[in-house]
Every structure is written in C-alpha cells, then in structure tokens.
Design a protein around this motif. Structure first.
Motif, PDB file in Angstrom:
ATOM      1  N   TYR A   1       8.564  -8.372   6.817  1.00 14.77           N
ATOM      2  CA  TYR A   1       9.378  -7.285   6.281  1.00 14.77           C
ATOM      3  C   TYR A   1      10.839  -7.615   6.600  1.00 14.77           C
ATOM      4  O   TYR A   1      11.151  -8.108   7.696  1.00 14.77           O
ATOM      5  CB  TYR A   1       9.058  -5.967   6.987  1.00 14.77           C
TER       6      TYR A   1
ATOM      7  N   TYR B   1      -6.419  -2.268   6.954  1.00 14.58           N
ATOM      8  CA  TYR B   1      -6.857  -3.106   8.083  1.00 14.58           C
ATOM      9  C   TYR B   1      -8.330  -3.496   7.979  1.00 14.58           C
ATOM     10  O   TYR B   1      -8.978  -3.768   8.985  1.00 14.58           O
ATOM     11  CB  TYR B   1      -6.579  -2.399   9.411  1.00 14.58           C
TER      12      TYR B   1
ATOM     13  N   ARG C   1       5.148  -7.565  -0.551  1.00 14.33           N
ATOM     14  CA  ARG C   1       4.922  -6.217  -1.088  1.00 14.33           C
ATOM     15  C   ARG C   1       3.785  -6.224  -2.111  1.00 14.33           C
ATOM     16  O   ARG C   1       3.929  -5.733  -3.238  1.00 14.33           O
ATOM     17  CB  ARG C   1       6.208  -5.629  -1.713  1.00 14.33           C
TER      18      ARG C   1
ATOM     19  N   ASP D   1      -7.237   4.828   3.546  1.00 11.96           N
ATOM     20  CA  ASP D   1      -6.273   3.757   3.785  1.00 11.96           C
ATOM     21  C   ASP D   1      -7.013   2.661   4.547  1.00 11.96           C
ATOM     22  O   ASP D   1      -7.304   2.797   5.734  1.00 11.96           O
ATOM     23  CB  ASP D   1      -5.107   4.341   4.590  1.00 11.96           C
TER      24      ASP D   1
ATOM     25  N   TYR E   1      -0.122   7.222  10.767  1.00  8.78           N
ATOM     26  CA  TYR E   1       0.932   6.289  10.367  1.00  8.78           C
ATOM     27  C   TYR E   1       2.006   7.115   9.647  1.00  8.78           C
ATOM     28  O   TYR E   1       1.694   7.828   8.692  1.00  8.78           O
ATOM     29  CB  TYR E   1       0.330   5.230   9.442  1.00  8.78           C
TER      30      TYR E   1
ATOM     31  N   SER F   1      -3.766  -4.036   1.055  1.00  5.62           N
ATOM     32  CA  SER F   1      -2.418  -4.586   1.122  1.00  5.62           C
ATOM     33  C   SER F   1      -2.467  -6.063   1.472  1.00  5.62           C
ATOM     34  O   SER F   1      -3.399  -6.520   2.142  1.00  5.62           O
ATOM     35  CB  SER F   1      -1.649  -3.827   2.204  1.00  5.62           C
TER      36      SER F   1
ATOM     37  N   SER G   1      -0.165  -7.113   3.391  1.00  6.26           N
ATOM     38  CA  SER G   1       0.666  -7.112   4.602  1.00  6.26           C
ATOM     39  C   SER G   1      -0.123  -7.295   5.890  1.00  6.26           C
ATOM     40  O   SER G   1       0.456  -7.654   6.907  1.00  6.26           O
ATOM     41  CB  SER G   1       1.434  -5.792   4.720  1.00  6.26           C
ATOM     42  N   LYS G   2      -1.407  -6.991   5.879  1.00  5.64           N
ATOM     43  CA  LYS G   2      -2.175  -6.970   7.120  1.00  5.64           C
ATOM     44  C   LYS G   2      -3.254  -8.044   7.073  1.00  5.64           C
ATOM     45  O   LYS G   2      -3.006  -9.132   6.600  1.00  5.64           O
ATOM     46  CB  LYS G   2      -2.713  -5.559   7.334  1.00  5.64           C
TER      47      LYS G   2
ATOM     48  N   ASN H   1      -4.396   3.225  12.388  1.00  2.00           N
ATOM     49  CA  ASN H   1      -3.048   2.963  12.862  1.00  2.00           C
ATOM     50  C   ASN H   1      -2.470   4.312  13.223  1.00  2.00           C
ATOM     51  O   ASN H   1      -2.475   5.185  12.367  1.00  2.00           O
ATOM     52  CB  ASN H   1      -2.218   2.294  11.754  1.00  2.00           C
TER      53      ASN H   1
ATOM     54  N   ALA I   1       0.836  -1.199   0.000  1.00  2.00           N
ATOM     55  CA  ALA I   1       0.000   0.000   0.000  1.00  2.00           C
ATOM     56  C   ALA I   1       0.877   1.259   0.000  1.00  2.00           C
ATOM     57  O   ALA I   1       0.505   2.288  -0.574  1.00  2.00           O
ATOM     58  CB  ALA I   1      -0.924  -0.001   1.216  1.00  2.00           C
ATOM     59  N   SER I   2       2.034   1.196   0.608  1.00  3.20           N
ATOM     60  CA  SER I   2       2.942   2.345   0.681  1.00  3.20           C
ATOM     61  C   SER I   2       3.132   2.975  -0.696  1.00  3.20           C
ATOM     62  O   SER I   2       3.055   4.191  -0.862  1.00  3.20           O
ATOM     63  CB  SER I   2       4.334   1.918   1.176  1.00  3.20           C
TER      64      SER I   2
HETATM   65  C1  PLP Z   1      -2.122   2.371   7.876  1.00  4.29           C
HETATM   66  C2  PLP Z   1      -1.091   1.746   7.014  1.00  4.29           C
HETATM   67  N1  PLP Z   1      -1.048   2.053   5.730  1.00  4.29           N
HETATM   68  C3  PLP Z   1      -0.129   1.518   4.909  1.00  4.29           C
HETATM   69  C4  PLP Z   1       0.814   0.635   5.367  1.00  4.29           C
HETATM   70  C5  PLP Z   1       1.834   0.106   4.406  1.00  4.29           C
HETATM   71  O1  PLP Z   1       1.871  -1.250   4.313  1.00  4.29           O
HETATM   72  P1  PLP Z   1       2.441  -2.023   3.069  1.00  4.29           P
HETATM   73  O2  PLP Z   1       3.257  -1.068   2.246  1.00  4.29           O
HETATM   74  O3  PLP Z   1       3.267  -3.126   3.639  1.00  4.29           O
HETATM   75  O4  PLP Z   1       1.271  -2.523   2.302  1.00  4.29           O
HETATM   76  C6  PLP Z   1       0.813   0.279   6.715  1.00  4.29           C
HETATM   77  C7  PLP Z   1       1.826  -0.630   7.266  1.00  4.29           C
HETATM   78  O5  PLP Z   1       1.967  -0.825   8.441  1.00  4.29           O
HETATM   79  C8  PLP Z   1      -0.162   0.853   7.552  1.00  4.29           C
HETATM   80  O6  PLP Z   1      -0.214   0.551   8.859  1.00  4.29           O
END
Ligand code: PLP
Ligand code: PLP
Lengths: 492, 492
Positions: free
Chosen positions: B116, A268, A316, A265, A182, A304, A306-307, A237, A153-154
């Motif tokens: 990560y 989550y 990624r 965003d 965040y 994402s 990631s979560k 977050n 997501a970054s």
């Molecule tokens: C609120 C939020 N947005 C975006 C991200 C980015 O995550 P990623 O780039 O791993 O998808 C995170 C990662 O902790 C997050 O907490």
C-alpha cells in the motif's frame, strides 16, 4: 472596492462547519494519529535526530511487502507480460505465464491492459474465479455472472453497503458488525449515515462469535433502526480467530430467520495457521444447509489480492461473489459499478493468477509452490511465536492467532495510567501505544480503533515482520510493558 | 414447520423497494441500455447470427486502446520494470526507463509495487506531479502536499463531492454542472442526494460557457438549495470545446464573488486540436488574476492517465491538485482517502511517466516523442474529418471538435419519429440511436444521457476509431440519417 468588502467577510466555502458531517464522523485508526506520529519520528530519524531506538517498526497495517515479504514470482511474471506484451518473445519468461497473460489480454479491449474492462471485470477472469470457487468449495456451483471484480475488497464492501443503506430516523438501516472490527466497516457506516449495530466477539472463548450475542444485539437494534445486514470477518481482523463450521451455520440460520443480507469478508481465507482450524466459506456452509437456505439467503463474499500468500496490496485487486440477489437489484449494482468505470486491470490480472495458479504439470509449479509454502509456513511460525512471547508477559493475554495476520492481545493498564490518559483527553490504550512508539519505535494500533468491551484494553500488531525482527519487536514490547506496569503500579 | 411458514412470506431483503433510493436515481447512459444491446448483438454475431453488418463498432466510450490505439512504449516499459524488477538486468530495457522505475520503487514500501502507498500516493510521484504542473503553468507554484493520487479521475471527483455535499431540504448542497455533461457528475449527485444545478452551454457559440447563464442558473438555484460548487469540464466532454482564457477568468470571478468551490475537470488537457485554441489551466488563470484570487478561491483540478495521448484507462491512474483548502478539511480528506487505503500503484507509476516523460537528452526521447505526436496528430485529423463529414449531412449540425475525444452533433429528428419514440416510451434520440445500432452496428450514446436543451437531439460518438474505420462509420451514419429522414419525413 467590492473585492475589499468581500474580503472582510471572507470565509472559505468548505470548512469544518460546512463539511459533510458524515465525513467528519468517520473514524479510521489504522492510519490515524499514531501512524502520523510514527511518520514524523521516521522523518526525524532520517534527518539525523536521535531517539532511544534506530528505526520505527510499523506493525500497524497488514502490508506484507512493506515488511519485506517478496512477491510471488509467477504472479509478477504474468502481470509484467500483460503490461508489456513484447516480453512474450523473451525466453526468460516461462510458457505457463505467457499463456495466462495471452488469455487475459484476449479478454481485454484491443488486447490491452490499458482499456477499460466491462464494469464487473474481464469475462474470462470472472469465469476463472467461478471455477476456483467451485473447486475450493468442493463442487458447490458458482455462476461467473455472480462474480464482480473490485478495486480491493474495500471497494466491494463499500459498494454492497451503498446498495443496502437507506432510510432516516428509526427506519435507518442497521448494519451488524463484530466488535472488535476492521475499521473500514465503521467508517463506511458513518460515511453512509447507517446505524452501527455491534455484536461482541467472545474474548474468553478465542474471540468466537456467540449466537446469543447476535440475537441480543439484533433485538436491541430493532428498537431504533432496521437491521438489514450482518457482516462477518472470517478469519478475523483484528482478532485472528477462525470460525467453526457450526458457528457459521448458526449465523446463517440467524440471517435466514431474520431476513438479513449476509456480507462475509473472507480476505484471509488462505491465512489459517493452527492445525485444529480450517477455513469454511459461508457459501459452502450455506449450500450444505440445504436448498431452503442455499436458494434464499442473500450473501456477498469478498476476497482480495492484498492478503493470503501474495500480499499484493498495491494492485488493488479483489472480487465479490453475490448470490440470491434480486435480478433487478443486480442491474442496479452493475449501474453503480459503471459510474466508476472498472477496477484496475493489473489488479484483475493479479487476481486471475491467484485463482488460476500453476498446476502440478506446469513448469512454474515447483517454484510457485515453494514460494507459497514458504510465506504461509513463516506466517504460521510467527503466529505461534507472537502468541507465546506475549502470553509470557505479566499483564498481557493473547488469544491464539488461528488465522489472518494480527495479534490482538489484551493489556492490563494500571488505574494510574488510565487516569493520566483521561486527564490528557486520551483513550488509555492510545496513551499506551503512543508511549510504546515514543520509547521503542514500535507502531501498533490501539484497541479502541477497532472497538472493545468497555474497560478492556488491547492493541493490534501484525505478525508480518521477519522472524528476526518480530523477535526483537516482541522483546521490546515485553520490556516496555513491564516497565510501564512498574511506573504506574500502586506498589511503586 | 417454522421454515415453511417463513417461506410463505419470503421476501428478499434487498429488493427494488428496499434498495437505497439514491442508487435507484442514478442514471448512467455511457454504459446504459444501448451499450447492453450492442453487447448482445456482438454475441449474436459471434455465434453465427446475421445482421446487415458484420461487426459492432463501439463509439460510445472514450477508450482509446479498445479502439486499437497502441500504448506508449516508454510508459509500459517503466510499469513493467516496476512490476517485475528482475527486468532491471535485461539489456532490452533502456536506462532512462530503468532509473525511473528504480526511483518509483524506492518510494514504495519494501521497494515493491505490492505494498500500500500512503493514502495520498507515493511521495516522489506527488513531487513529480507538482514539478510538472509548475512547468505546464509556466512557473505558477505547485506544492506537492496539495497533490493527491486517485483511482482514475472518477475517484477524485467523487471524493471531493463527498466532502462538499451535505444538508437536507432547502439546505441541500447545489452542484453546478454544465449541460451537456459527462454523466459521472449527475450520477454522483444522485448518489449523494445533492441538487443538480444545470448551466447550459451555448451550442450556437461552439458550446462556449456563457457567464450570464451561470448567473441565471445560480440565482434560480438559490431559491431551493445552497449552491456550493461549480464543476467545469475543459476541454469538454461530450461537447469538445476548449474554453478561452477570458471565459475561465469570468468563471473564476463568479466563483470568487459567490464563494463557490471550483472543480475543474482537465482530463483532456493534452487533447487540443484546433490551432486557434489552447489549453489554459484554471489554476494558472487564477494565478494571473492576482493574489486576491489566487489565495482565496478553493480549487480542485483533476487529471487522468485515461485520456491525453496515453489512453491508459485500465490503469485507473489520476491525480487531483487542491488549492486553498482549509487545513483541517484537508486532514479530513486524507482520512477519507485512507478508508480505501490507496490508489493502485501501477496507475500511480503510469501517472509518473506522464508527468516525467523522457527529456530530449535521453535515449527514449525520440521514440516517445514520435509515438506521442503520432497519436495526437491522428486525433487532430479525425476531429476535423468527423466535423466535416457530419456537417455535410442534411439534418446534422456539428460544432468543431476543438479538443477532447468526442463529437456531439445535433440531429434533426422528424416529428413523426418523435411521436413514434414517445409512443414507445422512449427518448427520441434513444430511439434514433437504437435504430442506428440495429441497422448499422454503430454504437453511439443518445444526447439525453448527457443532457441537452429541451426539444434538441444529439448523439455522442468518439473520434477514436482508426481513420479508415472512422470513415466507414461516418459514411454509415450519413446513409442511415438520410434514410431515417426519408422514412419519417412528412414529404414521403
Ligand atoms: C478484514 C479486511 N477486509 C478488507 C480489507 C481491505 O483490503 P483491500 O481493500 O486491500 O483488499 C482488509 C485489509 O486489511 C481487511 O483486513
Ligand atoms: C470529463 C471526464 N472526466 C473524468 C473522466 C473519468 O476518467 P477516469 O476515471 O478513467 O480517469 C472521464 C472519462 O471519460 C471524462 O471524460
């Protein structure tokens, strides 16, 4: 000689003086000094050094697998099959994983995960994502051409901000972000030389977003920049709140009235724990507000790998859905994505499994469902446990962890400790967290890294450690906090 | 009503007028209009439409697997084992792949590819890369802490430029790049609002870099910007030349004298085909120039999993080695990398296999070696073939393809065709390439997308199609070119 002469004046080309000042301005606490210190202590322990504890527990970052969470078997099967298609012949892989892998590979150049995909991502994965969103949002239409795969997501968040940010002096772009936030947001804003416009979440009201505060922040910002975009993190977050539908409506109405681009965003979205809370996507709420809104508000939402229950950070993977974007601007977005060629294919494949999981009639359904429920169930238990134990400590107050993966308790830091920190040129909560690390081996991030109301102090810890470890961790935090209060209390 | 009133003036927030002008300025031909057109024709054919050809051949992008190149088995075995560690028990995977996968996983948080990594990459992979560089450079020392894994080389290049670029007006950073160039560079320069400083490669001398031209470009640039960095692509894209050691020495001496940061893009380091050419790394040459140079010139060099004999573009793996960087700046670099968290772990694992391939005493050596030689041998054949066939066409002149994956022939475009293109508001070589695509289904990129001397025209094609397909492609190019000359020649 010439080179001797040159050397007398030798200076590097790239120094702290010549470095891009916008890079210098970036702050990024989640991997900041406290984490570097934690790494040093870890090395020291490994090399046989002694401390009052035997291991460092890293509760600083939302990295589920690093905390022992096991991968979802089905997801890894599909990605392994895509990586090494010879496995298609192996009887130990289920058919439902195989057909998914085959389908993904069919969408790849030369049927290989090793080719670049189109910059917005593999077409069939974009289509699966659109179908998933439609289902999640109970029929609200989603067009696959509005879906862009990203490198986590970054990457998506940075890319959309890159389109939006411009201008100099009083015409600089203002980006509204929640505080606490965040820190990707503040970092991106610094890097792009935009103006950070803070709106404060209401700690006394479970970190809810207060619409009046939005208006206040917006009006104040208009005096010195051009606010063009509002970012929302839901579930939050570091704050862990889940926004109500009413609150989302208010935000969207505000964005509509003030002509703001909305970035929601929603990484989550699968991490909601308390029974009285529910995830509402910004897109669905916008739809329900009627065509007047749904056909005009420009919205990008982010997800994402990631979560959620997968926690696949290292892949990624991620996507964004962008609605109501001007078609010409969209072409510019694709151009910008093209410069970096494409998001990683394994991450795209992982995303595909998340949006296209085993169905009840499929072989892998049972195991998948068990694994998923077990992860989410444990997270819900840990959310509750964390809140309860922290709130039992005098001088710590923790809002319910309704969602996401963090607790962000408010901590009372006695004036004497505040003074001592300031004498050291340190934020009081940084001082607190460093002491916590030094004395217990627990690594958490000071609230100042996320932003907080002046004079209040917090830290962020993840709820990801196993329940046994989490109990130990919380017990140590309690003991530390009590002795810290004693040490600095005026009563001593 | 209020919303009716609002709607009367409704404008989007993000329009071509409000879009970040630096994004608008970006040009990216490799995936530009011609490629979009090619996609449209492909769809049209799929849907049963007819054209004078039956398929579109995409020779526009260096994407080996998309052109049918098979993955290196060993690399995929290691990545599959990392992805799905249950395969460690499978007898069909060789032990040498298993121990590599185990070692990589040991370096990952929770022993999972889903966590990560540290922002600069997995520690043991950084160490393997440093060892590889030392071996490649015959003993020149490499410090693993100078190695940073990246999301493809693209990401590394953008990141280093981000550190270097700053300033406004006449103090803006000048970035020296070769012309013709790989358009990532011009795109990044636009996006960051730096000044592009062109130095022209010498087409009449096999696209060699001419040191006098470097000085000319530098002196001219100093009048209106601050040139701080020189980028070199060796072996060259799109030009295919391999730089001589002497030429590299000259460039490094120039950088030393003028205090420039050197970025050497060495993603094609394994792609050298002609027996009289050899790859020399900038770092090794710098070392051999003596400590005066080796201890002072700031150098970042880039590598990738996307090229070489692996062609693993979709993994988005890569690394950079940065030497002589100011330690404080290095900390800033790590901070900047941290904002995006980390490069994809599968790409890191793939990179590890490239720098740590099977050794002669290992089980997988023979197959690995065969696959590698077969890919590189075929590329060498195709490089030669392409040059020969193109040079036999009247009005086409092609330098030897010494390395990389592209031919960049100069094409004669008759004045009448130039006029017709200009009347259409099109670059003459774009006009040429569009006609080529429409008439033959062959997709190549106009030279104007890479930069070329005024009044000269080129196109870039990859040499990646299979030898059979390449012959067909080159035959079609020849026939097209001859009939194009006839059509527009004054003699007709
Ligand atoms: C609120 C939020 N947005 C975006 C991200 C980015 O995550 P990623 O780039 O791993 O998808 C995170 C990662 O902790 C997050 O907490
Ligand atoms: C010269 C050069 N540098 C860098 C890259 C970027 O490659 P990647 O980001 O896939 O590593 C390419 C890709 O074609 C290239 O040709």
């Amino acid at each position: 000689s010439a080179s001797y002469r040159r050397n007398m004046f030798l200076k590097k080309t790239l120094t702290m003086d010549t470095l891009n000042p916008q890079v210098k301005a970036v702050e990024y606490a989640v991997r900041g000094p406290i984490v570097i210190k934690a790494g040093e202590i870890e090395k020291y322990l490994e090399e046989g050094g002694t401390k009052p504890f035997s291991e460092v527990i890293k509760a600083n970052i939302g990295d589920a697998h690093a905390m022992g969470q096991q991968p979802i078997t089905f997801l890894r099967q599909v990605v392994a099959l895509c990586t090494f298609p010879e496995l298609m012949d192996s009887p130990s892989f289920p058919e439902d994983a195989k057909w998914r892998a085959r389908r993904i590979l069919q969408g790849c150049g030369g049927h290989s995960l090793g080719s670049y995909s189109a910059s917005p991502g593999v077409e069939c994965i974009r289509k699966d994502i659109a179908a998933y969103i439609e289902q999640r949002d109970e029929g609200v239409p989603s067009d696959w051409e509005n879906i862009y795969l990203t490198t986590g997501a970054s990457d998506g968040i940075m890319t959309i901000l890159r389109l939006l940010v411009s201008g100099k002096d009083s015409s600089r772009t203002g980006v509204m972000i929640p505080i606490p936030q965040y820190p990707l947001y503040s970092a991106a804003i610094s890097e792009m030389d935009a103006v950070q416009v803070n709106y404060y979440l209401d700690e006394d009201n479970c970190w809810a977003l207060d619409i009046n505060e939005l208006y206040r922040a917006y009006q104040a910002a208009k005096l010195h920049c051009q606010p063009k975009v509002i970012c929302i993190i839901n579930p939050g977050n570091p704050t862990g709140q889940v926004q109500s539908k009413k609150c989302i409506e208010e935000v969207l109405h505000f964005a509509y009235e003030e002509n703001l681009f909305v970035m929601s965003d929603e990484v989550y979205q699968d991490n909601v724990y308390t029974p009285d809370c529910q995830f509402h996507s910004f897109k669905k709420v916008l739809y329900e507000m009627g065509p007047e809104y749904f056909n005009s508000v420009e919205l990008a939402s982010f997800h994402s790998t990631s979560k959620g229950y997968t926690g696949e950070c290292g892949f990624r993977g991620g996507y964004m859905e962008v609605i109501n974007m001007d078609p010409e601007v969209k072409a510019q977005l694709v151009k910008l994505l093209s410069v970096r060629l494409c998001p990683p294919l394994a991450g795209q494949a992982a995303m595909d499994v998340i949006v296209n999981p085993p169905q009840p009639d499929e072989h892998s359904y049972k195991q998948f469902h068990q694994e998923k429920s077990s992860v989410l169930g444990a997270l819900a238990d840990k959310a509750k446990l964390t809140e309860q134990i922290l709130n039992a400590v005098p001088g710590i107050k923790c809002n319910p962890v309704q969602g996401a993966m963090y607790a962000f308790p408010r901590i009372f830091i006695p004036p004497k400790a505040v003074e001592e920190a300031k004498a050291l040129g340190m934020q009081p909560d940084m001082f607190y967290c460093l002491r916590l690390l030094e004395e217990t081996g627990i690594c958490v991030v000071p609230g100042s890294g996320f932003g907080q109301k002046d004079g209040t102090y917090h830290f962020r810890m993840t709820i990801l450690p196993s329940i046994e470890k989490l109990k130990v961790l919380l017990g140590k935090v309690r003991d530390f906090h009590i002795s810290f209060l004693k040490e600095y209390s005026a009563l001593e």
